[in-house]
Motif scaffolding. Structure first.
Motif, PDB file in Angstrom:
ATOM      1  N   ALA A 108      47.488  14.018  98.139  1.00 54.79           N
ATOM      2  CA  ALA A 108      47.826  15.086  99.076  1.00 54.79           C
ATOM      3  C   ALA A 108      48.783  16.048  98.378  1.00 54.79           C
ATOM      4  CB  ALA A 108      48.485  14.502 100.327  1.00 54.79           C
ATOM      5  N   TYR A 109      48.514  17.330  98.478  1.00 56.16           N
ATOM      6  CA  TYR A 109      49.315  18.355  97.810  1.00 56.16           C
ATOM      7  C   TYR A 109      49.334  18.116  96.297  1.00 56.16           C
ATOM      8  CZ  TYR A 109      50.614  18.778 102.676  1.00 56.16           C
ATOM      9  OH  TYR A 109      50.550  18.882 104.040  1.00 56.16           O
ATOM     10  N   PRO A 110      48.173  18.231  95.648  1.00 58.04           N
ATOM     11  CA  PRO A 110      48.080  17.984  94.204  1.00 58.04           C
ATOM     12  C   PRO A 110      49.005  18.888  93.397  1.00 58.04           C
ATOM     13  CG  PRO A 110      45.889  18.181  95.197  1.00 58.04           C
ATOM     14  CD  PRO A 110      46.873  18.598  96.240  1.00 58.04           C
ATOM     15  N   GLY A 111      49.511  18.334  92.306  1.00 56.39           N
ATOM     16  CA  GLY A 111      50.330  19.106  91.380  1.00 56.39           C
ATOM     17  C   GLY A 111      51.808  19.150  91.705  1.00 56.39           C
ATOM     18  N   VAL A 112      52.177  18.587  92.864  1.00 55.85           N
ATOM     19  CA  VAL A 112      53.590  18.616  93.262  1.00 55.85           C
ATOM     20  C   VAL A 112      54.379  17.617  92.417  1.00 55.85           C
ATOM     21  CG1 VAL A 112      55.195  18.200  95.158  1.00 55.85           C
ATOM     22  CG2 VAL A 112      53.029  19.350  95.599  1.00 55.85           C
ATOM     23  N   THR A 113      55.523  18.044  91.936  1.00 54.00           N
ATOM     24  CA  THR A 113      56.360  17.180  91.099  1.00 54.00           C
ATOM     25  C   THR A 113      57.485  16.561  91.920  1.00 54.00           C
ATOM     26  OG1 THR A 113      57.870  18.934  90.440  1.00 54.00           O
ATOM     27  CG2 THR A 113      55.892  18.647  89.105  1.00 54.00           C
ATOM     28  N   GLY A 114      58.068  15.507  91.371  1.00 52.05           N
ATOM     29  CA  GLY A 114      59.176  14.863  92.050  1.00 52.05           C
ATOM     30  C   GLY A 114      59.585  13.593  91.335  1.00 52.05           C
ATOM     31  N   VAL A 115      60.589  12.928  91.877  1.00 55.57           N
ATOM     32  CA  VAL A 115      61.111  11.700  91.292  1.00 55.57           C
ATOM     33  C   VAL A 115      60.465  10.495  91.952  1.00 55.57           C
ATOM     34  CG1 VAL A 115      63.180  10.274  90.998  1.00 55.57           C
ATOM     35  CG2 VAL A 115      63.306  12.749  90.639  1.00 55.57           C
ATOM     36  N   LEU A 116      59.922   9.585  91.136  1.00 56.52           N
ATOM     37  CA  LEU A 116      59.480   8.290  91.629  1.00 56.52           C
ATOM     38  C   LEU A 116      60.692   7.364  91.545  1.00 56.52           C
ATOM     39  CD1 LEU A 116      57.213   6.359  92.532  1.00 56.52           C
ATOM     40  CD2 LEU A 116      56.765   5.911  90.109  1.00 56.52           C
ATOM     41  N   PRO A 117      61.222   6.902  92.684  1.00 51.38           N
ATOM     42  CA  PRO A 117      62.456   6.103  92.647  1.00 51.38           C
ATOM     43  C   PRO A 117      62.386   4.963  91.640  1.00 51.38           C
ATOM     44  CG  PRO A 117      61.864   6.606  94.911  1.00 51.38           C
ATOM     45  CD  PRO A 117      60.716   7.080  94.050  1.00 51.38           C
ATOM     46  N   GLY A 118      63.410   4.894  90.787  1.00 51.74           N
ATOM     47  CA  GLY A 118      63.467   3.844  89.789  1.00 51.74           C
ATOM     48  C   GLY A 118      62.756   4.163  88.485  1.00 51.74           C
ATOM     49  N   TYR A 119      61.943   5.228  88.496  1.00 46.38           N
ATOM     50  CA  TYR A 119      61.138   5.541  87.307  1.00 46.38           C
ATOM     51  C   TYR A 119      61.282   6.985  86.835  1.00 46.38           C
ATOM     52  CZ  TYR A 119      59.059   0.984  87.848  1.00 46.38           C
ATOM     53  OH  TYR A 119      58.883  -0.378  87.940  1.00 46.38           O
ATOM     54  N   GLY A 120      62.109   7.774  87.510  1.00 46.31           N
ATOM     55  CA  GLY A 120      62.399   9.109  87.020  1.00 46.31           C
ATOM     56  C   GLY A 120      61.401  10.166  87.461  1.00 46.31           C
ATOM     57  N   HIS A 121      61.559  11.353  86.872  1.00 40.44           N
ATOM     58  CA  HIS A 121      60.768  12.518  87.249  1.00 40.44           C
ATOM     59  C   HIS A 121      59.321  12.351  86.776  1.00 40.44           C
ATOM     60  CE1 HIS A 121      61.262  16.541  89.002  1.00 40.44           C
ATOM     61  NE2 HIS A 121      60.204  16.856  88.276  1.00 40.44           N
ATOM     62  N   GLN A 122      58.394  12.676  87.645  1.00 44.08           N
ATOM     63  CA  GLN A 122      56.969  12.570  87.316  1.00 44.08           C
ATOM     64  C   GLN A 122      56.306  13.925  87.565  1.00 44.08           C
ATOM     65  OE1 GLN A 122      55.549   9.761  86.141  1.00 44.08           O
ATOM     66  NE2 GLN A 122      57.027   8.176  86.657  1.00 44.08           N
ATOM     67  N   ARG A 123      55.524  14.368  86.590  1.00 50.65           N
ATOM     68  CA  ARG A 123      54.798  15.640  86.692  1.00 50.65           C
ATOM     69  C   ARG A 123      53.316  15.394  86.429  1.00 50.65           C
ATOM     70  NH1 ARG A 123      58.050  20.277  86.110  1.00 50.65           N
ATOM     71  NH2 ARG A 123      60.215  19.828  85.641  1.00 50.65           N
ATOM     72  N   PRO A 124      52.486  15.376  87.453  1.00 45.57           N
ATOM     73  CA  PRO A 124      52.819  15.458  88.875  1.00 45.57           C
ATOM     74  C   PRO A 124      53.236  14.086  89.412  1.00 45.57           C
ATOM     75  CG  PRO A 124      50.447  15.269  88.630  1.00 45.57           C
ATOM     76  CD  PRO A 124      51.021  15.308  87.228  1.00 45.57           C
ATOM     77  N   ASN A 125      53.788  14.105  90.609  1.00 44.29           N
ATOM     78  CA  ASN A 125      54.183  12.861  91.285  1.00 44.29           C
ATOM     79  C   ASN A 125      53.215  12.665  92.451  1.00 44.29           C
ATOM     80  OD1 ASN A 125      55.542  10.643  92.198  1.00 44.29           O
ATOM     81  ND2 ASN A 125      57.291  11.756  93.015  1.00 44.29           N
ATOM     82  N   ASP A 126      52.094  12.027  92.160  1.00 48.40           N
ATOM     83  CA  ASP A 126      50.989  11.995  93.118  1.00 48.40           C
ATOM     84  C   ASP A 126      51.150  10.923  94.193  1.00 48.40           C
ATOM     85  OD1 ASP A 126      49.674  14.116  91.981  1.00 48.40           O
ATOM     86  OD2 ASP A 126      48.369  12.888  90.718  1.00 48.40           O
TER      87      ASP A 126
END
Length: 275
Positions: free
Chosen positions: A179-197
């Motif tokens: 949902a909302y492809p391409g959106v980035t963000g932090v996966l808790p415990g694992y850092g920033h993910q690009r994208p964070n799917d």
């Protein structure tokens, strides 16, 4: 399954795990499968499933307003409402960032309770837990993180995720698609993910690195882990799901222990010709 014996070496007091095939049969289990563990955020997939049932029942709609201005039920499920992690404070516009949010799931629970005139914990029990025979599972608090369950019960839920009876296959497929492809963000415990799917209540593996699943997990793998030392994943390509619950909070031990367990489970399934 021999691979599940790896949990003997985890630095925890109590742990249990199970692997469930796509046909609902159990490929194996290890540890006290009836022991009740706090789920932490593995509560969220259960809450999301109840929300999706509420959608199919017509009590709510995915694209109706809920949460901050401009946000919808879909945004709340996908962690894109803009709400902060653990407080009801807006930090971004809806759909612009993947802000993992316990507050968002609490708003979602309140929204469903108002729409159905049933407390969310009771709605969850009626919609999901009771029909699946999850008698040892309950929600004494937040729909984001306060569930308590057993490996036996979550194995029933894992079977439902692979062959849904309470939801249409189409709705579940939408929930486990980005949902909302391409959106980035932090996966808790694992850092920033690009994208964070993410899908709707389920995190999607895709090509995330680092990650709590295995190196051999398919990109279509989806599920959730919890800060209580818990996880549930479904790998559609392997035709199996795995549940593992422990009594030690997530930390470096889990980062080191979980991916090898997943890879060993998948290798054993391949060797058995079941994936």
């Amino acid at each position: 399954m021999e691979s599940l014996r790896m949990i003997e070496n985890w630095p925890v007091e109590t742990a249990a795990a199970a692997v469930v095939r796509a046909d609902g049969t159990r490929a194996g289990s290890y540890g006290p499968a009836g022991h009740r563990f706090p789920l932490a955020s593995v509560t969220k997939p259960l809450a999301a499933y109840a929300a999706l049932i509420a959608v199919e029942e017509g009590a709510i709609e995915l694209d109706e307003p809920a949460g901050p201005a401009g946000s919808t039920v879909r945004h709340l499920l996908a962690h894109t409402s803009g709400l902060a992690f653990d407080e009801h404070r807006t930090m971004a516009g809806p759909g612009t960032r993947r802000l993992y949010s316990n507050a968002g799931f609490e708003v979602l629970g309140d929204h469903i309770a108002k729409a159905t005139d049933i407390p969310f914990a009771e709605y969850l029990r009626q919609a999901v837990l009771e029909p699946l025979g999850m008698a040892s599972t309950d929600l004494p608090g937040s729909p984001a993180k306060d569930g308590v369950s057993t490996v036996d019960d979550l194995a029933r839920f894992a079977a439902e995720l692979q062959a849904p009876r309470l939801l249409s296959a189409q709705t579940l497929a939408e929930a486990t698609t980005v949902a909302y492809p391409g959106v980035t963000g932090v996966l808790p415990g694992y850092g920033h993910q690009r994208p964070n799917d993410w899908g709707l209540g389920f995190e999607i593996r895709d090509a995330k690195s680092p990650h709590w699943t295995g190196a051999s997990s398919s990109p279509r793998t989806y599920g959730h882990f919890g800060q209580a030392g818990t996880f549930l994943w479904v790998d559609p390509d392997a035709g199996a799901a795995c549940v593992a619950l422990a009594d030690r909070p997530f930390g470096p031990w889990a980062v080191e222990a979980w991916p090898p367990l997943t890879d060993a489970v998948l290798a054993e399934l391949r060797a058995q010709g079941t994936s």
